[in-house]
Design a protein around this motif. Sequence first.
Motif, PDB file in Angstrom:
ATOM      1  N   SER A 190      -0.412   4.483  -2.077  1.00 36.51           N
ATOM      2  CA  SER A 190       0.668   3.669  -2.632  1.00 36.51           C
ATOM      3  C   SER A 190       0.372   2.178  -2.516  1.00 36.51           C
ATOM      4  O   SER A 190      -0.098   1.696  -1.479  1.00 36.51           O
ATOM      5  N   ASN A 191       0.652   1.462  -3.601  1.00 41.84           N
ATOM      6  CA  ASN A 191       0.555   0.006  -3.609  1.00 41.84           C
ATOM      7  C   ASN A 191       1.936  -0.635  -3.659  1.00 41.84           C
ATOM      8  O   ASN A 191       2.053  -1.860  -3.725  1.00 41.84           O
ATOM      9  N   ASP A 192       2.959   0.194  -3.627  1.00 43.42           N
ATOM     10  CA  ASP A 192       4.329  -0.280  -3.714  1.00 43.42           C
ATOM     11  C   ASP A 192       4.814  -0.728  -2.342  1.00 43.42           C
ATOM     12  O   ASP A 192       4.783   0.036  -1.367  1.00 43.42           O
ATOM     13  N   VAL A 193       5.276  -1.972  -2.263  1.00 45.92           N
ATOM     14  CA  VAL A 193       5.668  -2.532  -0.976  1.00 45.92           C
ATOM     15  C   VAL A 193       6.868  -1.810  -0.386  1.00 45.92           C
ATOM     16  O   VAL A 193       6.966  -1.618   0.831  1.00 45.92           O
ATOM     17  N   LEU A 194       7.808  -1.380  -1.232  1.00 47.21           N
ATOM     18  CA  LEU A 194       8.979  -0.667  -0.730  1.00 47.21           C
ATOM     19  C   LEU A 194       8.589   0.680  -0.146  1.00 47.21           C
ATOM     20  O   LEU A 194       9.072   1.069   0.920  1.00 47.21           O
ATOM     21  N   THR A 195       7.697   1.389  -0.821  1.00 55.14           N
ATOM     22  CA  THR A 195       7.234   2.688  -0.319  1.00 55.14           C
ATOM     23  C   THR A 195       6.559   2.532   1.039  1.00 55.14           C
ATOM     24  O   THR A 195       6.815   3.302   1.974  1.00 55.14           O
ATOM     25  N   LYS A 196       5.713   1.522   1.161  1.00 49.94           N
ATOM     26  CA  LYS A 196       5.018   1.300   2.424  1.00 49.94           C
ATOM     27  C   LYS A 196       6.001   0.935   3.543  1.00 49.94           C
ATOM     28  O   LYS A 196       5.870   1.424   4.674  1.00 49.94           O
ATOM     29  N   ALA A 197       6.970   0.106   3.221  1.00 55.26           N
ATOM     30  CA  ALA A 197       7.962  -0.278   4.225  1.00 55.26           C
ATOM     31  C   ALA A 197       8.744   0.928   4.714  1.00 55.26           C
ATOM     32  O   ALA A 197       8.999   1.081   5.918  1.00 55.26           O
ATOM     33  N   ASN A 198       9.117   1.811   3.787  1.00 52.21           N
ATOM     34  CA  ASN A 198       9.862   3.018   4.165  1.00 52.21           C
ATOM     35  C   ASN A 198       8.996   3.973   4.984  1.00 52.21           C
ATOM     36  O   ASN A 198       9.488   4.619   5.918  1.00 52.21           O
ATOM     37  N   LEU A 199       7.723   4.067   4.647  1.00 53.90           N
ATOM     38  CA  LEU A 199       6.816   4.915   5.420  1.00 53.90           C
ATOM     39  C   LEU A 199       6.678   4.395   6.850  1.00 53.90           C
ATOM     40  O   LEU A 199       6.709   5.169   7.812  1.00 53.90           O
ATOM     41  N   TYR A 200       6.537   3.088   6.983  1.00 53.30           N
ATOM     42  CA  TYR A 200       6.458   2.488   8.317  1.00 53.30           C
ATOM     43  C   TYR A 200       7.751   2.731   9.095  1.00 53.30           C
ATOM     44  O   TYR A 200       7.723   3.064  10.286  1.00 53.30           O
ATOM     45  N   ASN A 201       8.872   2.577   8.419  1.00 53.74           N
ATOM     46  CA  ASN A 201      10.170   2.747   9.069  1.00 53.74           C
ATOM     47  C   ASN A 201      10.359   4.182   9.545  1.00 53.74           C
ATOM     48  O   ASN A 201      10.829   4.431  10.658  1.00 53.74           O
ATOM     49  N   GLN A 202       9.970   5.143   8.700  1.00 56.63           N
ATOM     50  CA  GLN A 202      10.108   6.559   9.064  1.00 56.63           C
ATOM     51  C   GLN A 202       9.210   6.922  10.237  1.00 56.63           C
ATOM     52  O   GLN A 202       9.513   7.834  11.005  1.00 56.63           O
ATOM     53  N   ALA A 203       8.095   6.202  10.395  1.00 48.94           N
ATOM     54  CA  ALA A 203       7.167   6.466  11.497  1.00 48.94           C
ATOM     55  C   ALA A 203       7.496   5.649  12.745  1.00 48.94           C
ATOM     56  O   ALA A 203       6.725   5.640  13.706  1.00 48.94           O
ATOM     57  N   ILE A 212       7.088  -6.656   6.642  1.00 52.19           N
ATOM     58  CA  ILE A 212       7.247  -6.507   5.196  1.00 52.19           C
ATOM     59  C   ILE A 212       8.648  -6.906   4.769  1.00 52.19           C
ATOM     60  O   ILE A 212       8.840  -7.618   3.770  1.00 52.19           O
ATOM     61  N   ALA A 213       9.644  -6.474   5.521  1.00 54.51           N
ATOM     62  CA  ALA A 213      11.033  -6.756   5.155  1.00 54.51           C
ATOM     63  C   ALA A 213      11.326  -8.248   5.166  1.00 54.51           C
ATOM     64  O   ALA A 213      12.031  -8.762   4.292  1.00 54.51           O
ATOM     65  N   LEU A 214      10.774  -8.983   6.136  1.00 51.44           N
ATOM     66  CA  LEU A 214      11.030 -10.412   6.215  1.00 51.44           C
ATOM     67  C   LEU A 214      10.283 -11.183   5.129  1.00 51.44           C
ATOM     68  O   LEU A 214      10.835 -12.082   4.491  1.00 51.44           O
ATOM     69  N   ILE A 215       9.024 -10.834   4.929  1.00 49.33           N
ATOM     70  CA  ILE A 215       8.225 -11.530   3.915  1.00 49.33           C
ATOM     71  C   ILE A 215       8.809 -11.307   2.525  1.00 49.33           C
ATOM     72  O   ILE A 215       8.791 -12.196   1.673  1.00 49.33           O
TER      73      ILE A 215
END
Length: 259
Positions: A190-203, A212-215
């Motif tokens: 995934s290159n989508d910033v929202l997808t990556k942020a959600n993956l990090y959050n779930q982990a 990511i959320a602040l930037i």
Amino acid sequence: MAQILRPSQKYLKKSLFTSIDIALSLLLLMPTTALADKNNNSNDPPPQTTGTSGGSRGCETESETSSSSIPTLILLAPSQIYGQTLATRPTFAWFISNSTSWQMEFRLYKYDQASKQSKLVKEIKDENFKSSPGIMMLSLSSPELLVGGKYLWQVELVCDANRPSGNPFATAAMKVVSVQPDLEKQLSQSNDVLTKANLYNQADLWYNTLEIALISKDEPKLRELNMSLLEQVANGSEIELKKQIQVELTKSAIHQLQR
């Protein structure tokens, strides 16, 4: 020369000046499910940390209002657990409520669970390292942290160099973890910033998610996640203070620093 200290002694000494506001417990908290993560079990607690400044209002000037109960300094980090990150050169963030610019000091310690000691691995206290009102983000170019390593980080405002005991300060704990194969695969796809942020959050990767959320604070798709993370800073506080902190955090300017 490397500096060795016992965190508990350092913090207990400081706590004489922070006992009033520590009771507010205005630290960032991860969702309850995060507490059950295998890397954050109850048998492996971090040393004593204080995610908000306490004691006197510290760096207030005569022009500053005393009506606000918001602490001078709030670290954007989890409470009572190690905030996790995949980054070996992570980004740290904190909130400054004081509108006057003050000298800051940043310290990063590597913590040893067995010996209960911490070794200073990074210190920033140059004359250009000063506070600005709002959220401050600090990205470090060095040192490279060790995967599996546990660290303490501390921010201090220098109100009076001749009276350091009155300086507002706060500390938080961090753990650098290795990426799990499934997560690594999902991130690479995934290159989508929202997808990556959600993956990090779930982990339960707090620091990766927050960065990511602040930037991307003004990105519509990330606004809800950003709001959710920032609102957690007020969990456990009095209702009126919680609302006040939420408002201040969500409208804050973001200042990015590189060292």
